[in-house]
Write an enzyme that holds these catalytic residues in place. Structure first.
Site, PDB file in Angstrom:
ATOM      1  N   GLY A  27       0.600   4.032   1.508  1.00 23.43           N
ATOM      2  CA  GLY A  27       0.629   4.773   2.762  1.00 23.43           C
ATOM      3  C   GLY A  27      -0.412   5.868   2.832  1.00 23.43           C
ATOM      4  N   ASP A  57       0.846  -1.169   0.000  1.00 25.39           N
ATOM      5  CA  ASP A  57       0.000   0.000   0.000  1.00 25.39           C
ATOM      6  C   ASP A  57       0.895   1.238   0.000  1.00 25.39           C
ATOM      7  OD1 ASP A  57      -1.705   2.162   0.854  1.00 25.39           O
ATOM      8  OD2 ASP A  57      -3.111   0.685   1.639  1.00 25.39           O
ATOM      9  N   ASP A  97      -2.138   8.271  -3.308  1.00 21.39           N
ATOM     10  CA  ASP A  97      -3.400   8.929  -3.614  1.00 21.39           C
ATOM     11  C   ASP A  97      -3.946   9.547  -2.338  1.00 21.39           C
ATOM     12  OD1 ASP A  97      -3.998   6.453  -2.364  1.00 21.39           O
ATOM     13  OD2 ASP A  97      -6.023   6.500  -3.178  1.00 21.39           O
ATOM     14  N   ASP A 130      -7.808  -7.168  -0.563  1.00 23.59           N
ATOM     15  CA  ASP A 130      -7.080  -7.292   0.700  1.00 23.59           C
ATOM     16  C   ASP A 130      -7.980  -6.797   1.813  1.00 23.59           C
ATOM     17  OD1 ASP A 130      -5.958  -4.551   2.106  1.00 23.59           O
ATOM     18  OD2 ASP A 130      -6.427  -4.268  -0.018  1.00 23.59           O
TER      19      ASP A 130
END
Length: 384
Positions: free
Chosen positions: A100, A98, A153, A273
């Site tokens: 973050g 990911d 993002d 996930d």
């Protein structure tokens, strides 16, 4: 929208379809990922309460690591010095990280967003940090060594205004391009883009078209599992998927409960996930083909039946509900370990079941059966 130079895209072979649902294989240098795929979450370099060989034996082809947590502790540069996240954690298969961004939104203190990135204070010790698209890529691809990195993002609150969702998606598109520029061309790694737009159909279309035009190796749907609920999640996927290329993997981030997974697969999603399997296990909840059960409940105190004989795992077959009830009531660590192991195996069994039914052309019938069986569980999980 400016398109980046060609980047590595892992071969993705769709092997069968049933309606919009599809099953296939995403090929990486560290192994094949069978889709639909559920990625156990290894936030801090570990799938909580599990050994990596148990995660593999449960049927997982890929796990997820997290930029935010690992950059704070033990530090991404340290992980690099120690051989990268695969060596450090002992996971030999593919790994996705990911960016973050979600954790900055949900966990950090005193965050300040600007056009170039975000400055925030650690939820651990209050220390100040800066995360930009380029820094996120450096951490994920260069320091941790992820096989699949995610663009940085911005995730919006739910609900939010149309104006706020538009501002956020435009910022995310800009950061997506900057992430691509920082990523460049790599032989054994790829980068996924992230669609935002909250629950607004015009914005989801706008974001999807923008992300697709940038040329990522895969496409993720962000801004879900943030409190919108099952029905809104499904509606958002419905309004987004028609704008996605058929030949690239589609990933819904942070989802979810078993019924969320089934309905997402029915809409053409390939990857997922969620922290749910291990989080539920730590709190005494087991997910089964008959729905979730709470092992702390007194009715299990003398129940000698296993958790779920239909799941091919020692955790599911070798321990009685009575024993697990005792472990949870006594506060023994082993209870959380066994339940986390079982839940991870169950989620992998669910994915294998869906892959088999798609291949056999019987997925729609299976979807109906499971939707009726799990009708009272239709709500998206709370964010981490």
């Amino acid at each position: 929208m400016r398109q980046t130079r060609a980047m590595t895209t892992f071969p993705f072979e769709i092997q069968a379809r049933d309606g919009a649902a599809r099953t296939g294989v995403l090929k990486t240098s560290r192994g094949d990922i069978r889709t639909p795929a559920f990625m156990p979450v290894g936030t801090a370099g570990t799938v909580k309460a599990m050994y990596m060989d148990q995660v593999e034996q449960a049927g997982a082809d890929i796990i997820l690591g997290n930029t935010y947590h690992l950059m704070l502790r033990p530090g991404a540069e340290r992980v690099k010095r120690l051989g990268g996240l695969h060596k450090f954690s002992g996971w030999k298969g593919p790994m996705l990280t990911d960016s973050g961004g979600f954790q900055v939104w949900s966990l950090s203190q005193l965050r300040k967003m600007d056009k170039d990135g975000v400055t925030f204070r650690s939820h651990i010790d209050g220390s100040e940090h800066r995360l930009t698209p380029a820094r996120s890529i450096e951490i994920q691809a260069d320091l941790l060594g992820a096989d699949i990195s995610m663009q940085l993002d911005e995730c919006t609150d739910f609900p939010c205004s149309h104006e706020e969702a538009l501002r956020s998606l435009e910022l995310s598109l800009d950061w997506g391009q900057k992430s691509l520029d920082a990523f460049g061309v790599r032989e054994t790694q790829t980068l996924f883009g992230i669609i935002q737009g909250s629950n607004f159909e015009d914005l989801r279309e706008r974001s999807a078209k923008g992300v697709v035009s940038q040329g990522f190796g895969g496409i993720a749907l962000g801004g879900l599992a943030v409190g919108e609920g099952h029905e809104q999640m499904c509606r958002t996927i419905d309004m987004t998927v028609p704008h996605l290329p058929d030949e690239k993997p589609r990933y819904v981030m942070g989802v979810g409960k078993p019924i969320d997974l089934v309905e997402s697969v029915a809409r053409g999603i390939d990857m997922f996930d969620c922290v749910l399997p291990t989080r539920a296990g730590r709190h005494g909840q087991a997910w089964t083909w008959d729905g979730p059960i709470n092992l702390k409940n007194a009715k299990f105190a003398e129940d000698l039946s296993p958790l779920d004989e239909a799941v091919n795992s020692p955790a599911s077959n070798d321990y009685s509900k009575a024993y697990l009830h005792h472990l949870m009531k006594a506060g023994e660590y082993l209870g959380a370990m066994i339940l986390s192991w079982h839940n991870t195996a169950f989620f992998q069994a669910l994915m294998a079941d869906m892959r088999a039914h798609i291949a056999a052309g019987t997925f729609e019938a299976r979807r109906t059966e499971l939707s009726l069986r799990w009708a009272d569980t239709k709500s998206a999980p709370k964010p981490t």
